[in-house]
Design an enzyme around this catalytic site. Structure first.
Site, PDB file in Angstrom:
ATOM      1  N   CYS A  63       0.968  -1.135  -0.117  1.00  0.00           N
ATOM      2  CA  CYS A  63       0.170   0.258   0.078  1.00  0.00           C
ATOM      3  C   CYS A  63       1.041   1.200  -0.241  1.00  0.00           C
ATOM      4  O   CYS A  63       2.287   1.236  -0.438  1.00  0.00           O
ATOM      5  CB  CYS A  63      -0.802   0.191   1.040  1.00  0.00           C
ATOM      6  SG  CYS A  63      -0.165   0.376   2.930  1.00  0.00           S
ATOM      7  N   ARG A  64       0.244   2.451   0.543  1.00  0.00           N
ATOM      8  CA  ARG A  64       1.447   3.677   0.469  1.00  0.00           C
ATOM      9  C   ARG A  64       2.362   3.451   1.610  1.00  0.00           C
ATOM     10  O   ARG A  64       3.551   3.848   1.115  1.00  0.00           O
ATOM     11  CB  ARG A  64       0.298   4.932   0.604  1.00  0.00           C
ATOM     12  CG  ARG A  64       1.003   6.266   0.421  1.00  0.00           C
ATOM     13  CD  ARG A  64       0.067   7.224   0.550  1.00  0.00           C
ATOM     14  NE  ARG A  64      -0.354   7.577   1.997  1.00  0.00           N
ATOM     15  CZ  ARG A  64       0.499   8.146   2.871  1.00  0.00           C
ATOM     16  NH1 ARG A  64       1.627   8.888   2.495  1.00  0.00           N
ATOM     17  NH2 ARG A  64       0.119   8.483   3.852  1.00  0.00           N
TER      18      ARG A  64
END
Length: 98
Positions: A63-64
């Protein structure tokens, strides 16, 4: 939960090892670039799209920053999947993006 750094995952990718990477970010985040070959399944869609993942395979979840992928990993582990969280997420990724 197993974890891997962005640098370690990049090194595996550079050796042409077959990797199953799942990016759980939202569409607008992925539009800015994702790890080449990564499958995009937004976090909220994972329960409905489990049929797209094979329990015989190993997956790296991205993810980020590592938080949402950690949540995805916990859910997938509870459902019998072999997964590793990429700690630090795309914020730490220095490799190529597509």
């Amino acid at each position: 939960m197993k974890e891997i750094t962005a640098k370690e995952l990049e090194q595996k990718q550079n050796t042409k090892e077959k990797l199953n990477i799942v990016d759980v970010r939202e569409d607008e985040e992925v539009a800015m670039g994702k790890i080449p070959g990564a499958k995009h399944i937004p976090l909220g869609q994972i329960p409905a799209r489990l049929n797209e993942l094979d329990k015989q395979e190993h997956y790296y979840i991205v993810c980020r920053s590592g938080g949402r992928s950690s949540n995805a990993c916990q859910f997938l582990i509870q459902n019998g999947y072999n997964v590793t969280n990429m700690a630090g997420g795309m914020l730490d990724w220095e490799g190529e993006v597509e």
